[in-house]
Design an enzyme around this catalytic site. Sequence first.
Site, PDB file in Angstrom:
ATOM      1  N   LYS A 168       0.827  -1.203   0.000  1.00 57.71           N
ATOM      2  CA  LYS A 168       0.000   0.000   0.000  1.00 57.71           C
ATOM      3  C   LYS A 168       0.864   1.256   0.000  1.00 57.71           C
ATOM      4  CE  LYS A 168      -4.055  -2.044   0.317  1.00 57.71           C
ATOM      5  NZ  LYS A 168      -5.005  -2.024  -0.814  1.00 57.71           N
ATOM      6  N   ASP A 197      -0.473   0.190  -4.391  1.00 59.18           N
ATOM      7  CA  ASP A 197      -1.920   0.426  -4.418  1.00 59.18           C
ATOM      8  C   ASP A 197      -2.241   1.622  -3.534  1.00 59.18           C
ATOM      9  OD1 ASP A 197      -4.675   0.346  -4.341  1.00 59.18           O
ATOM     10  OD2 ASP A 197      -4.821  -1.730  -3.671  1.00 59.18           O
ATOM     11  N   GLU A 223      -1.839   1.063  -8.629  1.00 55.88           N
ATOM     12  CA  GLU A 223      -3.250   0.674  -8.599  1.00 55.88           C
ATOM     13  C   GLU A 223      -4.117   1.750  -7.961  1.00 55.88           C
ATOM     14  OE1 GLU A 223      -5.811  -2.944  -6.555  1.00 55.88           O
ATOM     15  OE2 GLU A 223      -3.820  -3.355  -7.375  1.00 55.88           O
ATOM     16  N   GLU A 249     -11.549  -2.308  -9.335  1.00 60.11           N
ATOM     17  CA  GLU A 249     -12.173  -3.050  -8.240  1.00 60.11           C
ATOM     18  C   GLU A 249     -13.396  -2.340  -7.688  1.00 60.11           C
ATOM     19  OE1 GLU A 249     -10.189  -2.373  -4.021  1.00 60.11           O
ATOM     20  OE2 GLU A 249      -8.626  -2.687  -5.523  1.00 60.11           O
ATOM     21  N   ASP A 272     -13.603  -7.377  -9.900  1.00 61.26           N
ATOM     22  CA  ASP A 272     -13.796  -8.237  -8.733  1.00 61.26           C
ATOM     23  C   ASP A 272     -15.065  -9.033  -8.981  1.00 61.26           C
ATOM     24  OD1 ASP A 272     -14.692  -9.285  -6.235  1.00 61.26           O
ATOM     25  OD2 ASP A 272     -13.613  -7.750  -5.131  1.00 61.26           O
ATOM     26  N   HIS A 299      -9.321  -8.551  -8.381  1.00 59.41           N
ATOM     27  CA  HIS A 299      -9.363  -8.084  -6.997  1.00 59.41           C
ATOM     28  C   HIS A 299     -10.177  -9.070  -6.183  1.00 59.41           C
ATOM     29  CE1 HIS A 299     -11.282  -5.877  -3.593  1.00 59.41           C
ATOM     30  NE2 HIS A 299     -10.043  -5.472  -3.423  1.00 59.41           N
TER      31      HIS A 299
END
Length: 362
Positions: A168, A197, A223, A249, A272, A299
């Site tokens: 992250k 992300d 992301e 996602e 997702d 995802h």
Amino acid sequence: MARIASLQIGFYRVPLPTLLTDSTHGEMRDFELNTVRVRDADGAEGVGYSFTVGRNGAAVDAVLTREIAEIAAGEDADAIERLWHRCWWDLHYGGRGGPTVLALSAFDIALWDLKARRANLPLWRLLGGFDPKVPCYAGGIDLLLPLDELLAQTDANLAKGFRAIKMKVGRKRLDEDVQRVAAMREHLGAELPLMVDANMKWTVDQAIRAARAFQPHDLTWLEEPISPDDLGGHARVVRDGGLPIAAGENLRTLWDFKNLIASEGVTYPEPDVTNCGGVTAFMKIAHLAEAWNLPVTSHGAHDVTVHLLAACPNRSFLEAHGFGLDSYIADPLRIEEGFAIAPEHPGHGITFDWAGLERIRA
């Protein structure tokens, strides 16, 4: 014809084994799990599920219990496209996204599981089959972990067989993100794929600045740098940031993906299966990406999604993180030297511990 005899709906609050953090959702201590078990008149059963990040699961449960169960009663379980479209249009006025599409996703997954079980085929083979060995990465939800704990988590994931890592970003100061990404790249070496992300944290200009700052560290992708609704902004980030962008996602329909792809705002479309409309919609999104010569990623819900990417010639990486579900599944996802292995069990092969789930019923 496989007539639907009943739907059994479940709603559970799954405690997470460790505290998870990202830039948008903050601290996450549990996830909400919605399940649906579709039984046909012969007694065969298919299972589907969706999840939410701690809230709104009750709304998904209401759509499944009150709406979809009534729509499905007595219908032909093999007519998946017809059932999908009937749910879509019957629920359209209050739907087109949110809890309605999460509920539809869970129902659709169950229908495909049932169809594959009745055919005595693993889902990935029923969907056409490509390669059961799917490249995968360990998706860390680790924004606030101290650096030494972040690297220790990475070592644990490498020991499990992962050969690609996502971390992250989106801390208060960009220089902190850059330092952590640089440390992770040094830790992994030059060969292993590294993704980051941001969970929609930034404005467009902030995202471009961050992407440029990350460029020296050879990222596979950045992301969700910005809001999923800003198509023009995504195009600017792709054009001016200098990094591949994964996103999707938080998109809920095939048409959302069509618009994002057509705007040239994504490099790796990322549906997702539990929130884009289920297996039916996921495969259409994957084929849409293929038509645009784009690699598709995923995802969540890796136990289902490994089958879907195993049927896609344009698959890239499967995201693997269990959100605490592994404790309630008989055979968790198998990882071997950087690949997730799609199982050969009929259906998607997920067997829930229903007695265990009853202890955490919401």
